[in-house]
Design a protein around this motif. Structure first.
Motif, PDB file in Angstrom:
ATOM      1  N   GLY A   1       0.782  -1.221   0.000  1.00  0.00           N
ATOM      2  CA  GLY A   1       0.000   0.000   0.000  1.00  0.00           C
ATOM      3  C   GLY A   1       0.818   1.277   0.000  1.00  0.00           C
ATOM      4  O   GLY A   1       0.262   2.369  -0.093  1.00  0.00           O
ATOM      5  N   GLY A   2       2.159   1.175   0.124  1.00  0.00           N
ATOM      6  CA  GLY A   2       3.016   2.345   0.056  1.00  0.00           C
ATOM      7  C   GLY A   2       3.348   2.993   1.386  1.00  0.00           C
ATOM      8  O   GLY A   2       4.021   4.025   1.427  1.00  0.00           O
ATOM      9  N   GLN A   3       2.921   2.392   2.514  1.00  0.00           N
ATOM     10  CA  GLN A   3       3.257   2.951   3.823  1.00  0.00           C
ATOM     11  C   GLN A   3       4.738   2.757   4.138  1.00  0.00           C
ATOM     12  O   GLN A   3       5.357   3.603   4.786  1.00  0.00           O
ATOM     13  CB  GLN A   3       2.401   2.288   4.904  1.00  0.00           C
ATOM     14  N   PHE A   4       5.276   1.628   3.695  1.00  0.00           N
ATOM     15  CA  PHE A   4       6.688   1.326   3.925  1.00  0.00           C
ATOM     16  C   PHE A   4       7.409   1.103   2.593  1.00  0.00           C
ATOM     17  O   PHE A   4       6.813   0.619   1.629  1.00  0.00           O
ATOM     18  CB  PHE A   4       6.838   0.051   4.769  1.00  0.00           C
ATOM     19  N   ASP A   5       8.708   1.419   2.585  1.00  0.00           N
ATOM     20  CA  ASP A   5       9.552   1.091   1.434  1.00  0.00           C
ATOM     21  C   ASP A   5      10.068  -0.339   1.553  1.00  0.00           C
ATOM     22  O   ASP A   5      10.253  -1.031   0.546  1.00  0.00           O
ATOM     23  CB  ASP A   5      10.731   2.062   1.352  1.00  0.00           C
ATOM     24  N   PHE A   6      10.330  -0.757   2.792  1.00  0.00           N
ATOM     25  CA  PHE A   6      10.837  -2.103   3.067  1.00  0.00           C
ATOM     26  C   PHE A   6      10.145  -2.613   4.331  1.00  0.00           C
ATOM     27  O   PHE A   6       9.712  -1.814   5.172  1.00  0.00           O
ATOM     28  CB  PHE A   6      12.358  -2.096   3.280  1.00  0.00           C
ATOM     29  N   ALA A   7      10.089  -3.939   4.476  1.00  0.00           N
ATOM     30  CA  ALA A   7       9.474  -4.492   5.686  1.00  0.00           C
ATOM     31  C   ALA A   7       9.993  -5.900   5.939  1.00  0.00           C
ATOM     32  O   ALA A   7      10.641  -6.515   5.072  1.00  0.00           O
ATOM     33  CB  ALA A   7       7.951  -4.482   5.583  1.00  0.00           C
ATOM     34  N   PHE A   8       9.673  -6.377   7.134  1.00  0.00           N
ATOM     35  CA  PHE A   8      10.124  -7.676   7.620  1.00  0.00           C
ATOM     36  C   PHE A   8       8.900  -8.552   7.855  1.00  0.00           C
ATOM     37  O   PHE A   8       7.906  -8.095   8.433  1.00  0.00           O
ATOM     38  CB  PHE A   8      10.866  -7.454   8.940  1.00  0.00           C
ATOM     39  N   ALA A   9       8.950  -9.802   7.391  1.00  0.00           N
ATOM     40  CA  ALA A   9       7.851 -10.739   7.671  1.00  0.00           C
ATOM     41  C   ALA A   9       8.398 -12.158   7.625  1.00  0.00           C
ATOM     42  O   ALA A   9       9.436 -12.429   6.998  1.00  0.00           O
ATOM     43  CB  ALA A   9       6.721 -10.584   6.658  1.00  0.00           C
ATOM     44  N   ASN A  10       7.693 -13.075   8.309  1.00  0.00           N
ATOM     45  CA  ASN A  10       8.178 -14.452   8.296  1.00  0.00           C
ATOM     46  C   ASN A  10       7.985 -15.081   6.915  1.00  0.00           C
ATOM     47  O   ASN A  10       7.189 -14.600   6.092  1.00  0.00           O
ATOM     48  CB  ASN A  10       7.526 -15.286   9.406  1.00  0.00           C
ATOM     49  N   THR A  11       8.703 -16.151   6.676  1.00  0.00           N
ATOM     50  CA  THR A  11       8.768 -16.751   5.343  1.00  0.00           C
ATOM     51  C   THR A  11       7.400 -17.183   4.832  1.00  0.00           C
ATOM     52  O   THR A  11       7.068 -16.955   3.653  1.00  0.00           O
ATOM     53  CB  THR A  11       9.728 -17.955   5.374  1.00  0.00           C
ATOM     54  N   THR A  12       6.564 -17.773   5.693  1.00  0.00           N
ATOM     55  CA  THR A  12       5.257 -18.232   5.235  1.00  0.00           C
ATOM     56  C   THR A  12       4.363 -17.063   4.839  1.00  0.00           C
ATOM     57  O   THR A  12       3.625 -17.139   3.852  1.00  0.00           O
ATOM     58  CB  THR A  12       4.569 -19.081   6.313  1.00  0.00           C
ATOM     59  N   SER A  13       4.416 -15.971   5.596  1.00  0.00           N
ATOM     60  CA  SER A  13       3.629 -14.786   5.227  1.00  0.00           C
ATOM     61  C   SER A  13       4.055 -14.259   3.863  1.00  0.00           C
ATOM     62  O   SER A  13       3.212 -13.877   3.036  1.00  0.00           O
ATOM     63  CB  SER A  13       3.798 -13.687   6.280  1.00  0.00           C
ATOM     64  N   VAL A  14       5.364 -14.223   3.625  1.00  0.00           N
ATOM     65  CA  VAL A  14       5.872 -13.742   2.333  1.00  0.00           C
ATOM     66  C   VAL A  14       5.439 -14.680   1.203  1.00  0.00           C
ATOM     67  O   VAL A  14       4.994 -14.232   0.138  1.00  0.00           O
ATOM     68  CB  VAL A  14       7.409 -13.631   2.385  1.00  0.00           C
ATOM     69  N   LEU A  15       5.540 -15.997   1.446  1.00  0.00           N
ATOM     70  CA  LEU A  15       5.131 -16.962   0.419  1.00  0.00           C
ATOM     71  C   LEU A  15       3.638 -16.857   0.121  1.00  0.00           C
ATOM     72  O   LEU A  15       3.206 -16.956  -1.033  1.00  0.00           O
ATOM     73  CB  LEU A  15       5.475 -18.381   0.880  1.00  0.00           C
ATOM     74  N   THR A  16       2.839 -16.664   1.174  1.00  0.00           N
ATOM     75  CA  THR A  16       1.396 -16.540   0.990  1.00  0.00           C
ATOM     76  C   THR A  16       1.059 -15.319   0.134  1.00  0.00           C
ATOM     77  O   THR A  16       0.233 -15.391  -0.779  1.00  0.00           O
ATOM     78  CB  THR A  16       0.690 -16.432   2.359  1.00  0.00           C
ATOM     79  N   ALA A  17       1.721 -14.207   0.442  1.00  0.00           N
ATOM     80  CA  ALA A  17       1.483 -12.985  -0.332  1.00  0.00           C
ATOM     81  C   ALA A  17       1.880 -13.173  -1.793  1.00  0.00           C
ATOM     82  O   ALA A  17       1.157 -12.759  -2.706  1.00  0.00           O
ATOM     83  CB  ALA A  17       2.260 -11.825   0.280  1.00  0.00           C
TER      84      ALA A  17
END
Length: 320
Positions: A84-100
């Motif tokens: 959505g543009g609130q962050f330029d970079f962010a941290f998330a666990n691997t499963t969350s990233v894979l799901t996205a």
């Protein structure tokens, strides 16, 4: 990995809504000191110590960046914030990233975020039971109720993997959502049979008599990449030099944290509610500079087999 404020379904809707933003793609201009301001979303847990060290030790400045870190509640918030543009970079666990990624959201991984120590008995995440529990192994968790911070995520995926490897039936596990801070008390009261917690809750629960029976991150895959930093695909395409600077700074911060664990523990006191005594005892995450792609592929396959993912993400497009 602190519990998100919404359920998985709500998170999915949030991802979909955020997708309308299509990623930041609007890197900040240079300030009077010549640095570019970047906005980072990071969960306030021990895993993210390097990104805070990168600020306090001037590592981001060295790479021409003025980093503004915002504490987020979980991977869903991180991902929606980047898309959505609130962050330029962010941290998330691997499963969350894979799901996205499997949902087609426009994100691009830029670096490792945190990794398991790979050592059973000495990792930063464990499944714990009461001291007098009859549960002695992963297989014994069949039919038991296990608290995780978020359903259909890296917790239940890696626990199922441990049970499967121990000869058990992962379909017989019962998971319930619960905030990490509430889990040690719930276990003591018998509200649940087991809890899945990262540090510092492993140390806190064991101090109250809880006993570890499974080390899911260490058992799921060799040297598991547990979390990653990512950006929006639009920003990655429009400003590759910014991404390059961020990645270089994070890698330098990882090396610093690995070489100075005492300073990483001290940094925790600046952005978490962990007290100094607990910070000295917890088992720290590992921070290798590179993503272990084989471990990500393993988590992806496990999540697909367990129905956490409904579609296989394109790792070639997602990973650096």
């Amino acid at each position: 990995m602190r519990r998100t404020l919404c359920t998985f379904l709500a998170a999915t809707a949030l991802f979909a809504a955020a997708a309308c933003g299509g990623g930041s793609g609007s890197p900040s201009g240079k300030g009077s000191d010549g640095t570019k301001t970047i906005k980072i979303g990071a969960i306030a847990i021990a895993d993210t110590a390097p990104v805070y060290l990168a600020v306090s030790k001037g590592i981001f400045k060295k790479h021409g960046l003025n980093a503004k870190i915002t504490a987020v509640t979980g991977g869903a918030t991180s991902i929606s914030g980047v898309v959505g543009g609130q962050f330029d970079f962010a941290f998330a666990n691997t499963t969350s990233v894979l799901t996205a990624a499997a949902q087609g959201l426009p994100i691009k991984v830029v670096s490792n975020g945190a990794s398991s120590t790979g050592v059973v008995g000495k990792d930063f995440c464990a499944v714990l039971v009461k001291k007098d529990s009859a549960v002695k192994s992963a297989k014994d968790l069949e039919g038991k109720t296990i608290a995780v911070n978020q359903l259909k995520n890296i917790g239940d995926t890696t626990i199922r993997a441990s049970v499967r490897k121990d000869g058990g039936d992962p379909s017989k596990l019962k998971f319930v959502e619960m905030p990490f801070p509430d889990m040690p008390a719930a276990l003591s009261k018998g509200s649940v049979d087991a809890i899945w917690v990262p540090e510092p809750f492993v140390t806190i629960a064991m101090a109250s008599g809880a006993r570890p029976v499974v080390w899911p991150f260490a058992e799921a895959a060799s040297d598991l990449t547990v979390a990653m930093y990512f950006t929006g695909t639009k920003l990655a395409q429009q400003d590759p030099e910014l991404v390059k600077s961020f990645t270089a700074a994070i890698k330098e911060a990882f090396a610093y944290a690995e070489a100075h664990p005492d300073e990483a523990r001290k940094e925790l006191l600046s952005y978490t509610k962990i007290d100094a005594k607990t910070a000295d005892k917890i088992i720290l995450t590992k921070w290798p500079q590179d993503i272990n792609r084989a471990s990500v592929e393993t988590i992806s396959e496990d999540a697909l087999n367990d129905g956490v993912l409904t579609k296989k993400p394109d790792l070639d497009a997602l990973l650096p």
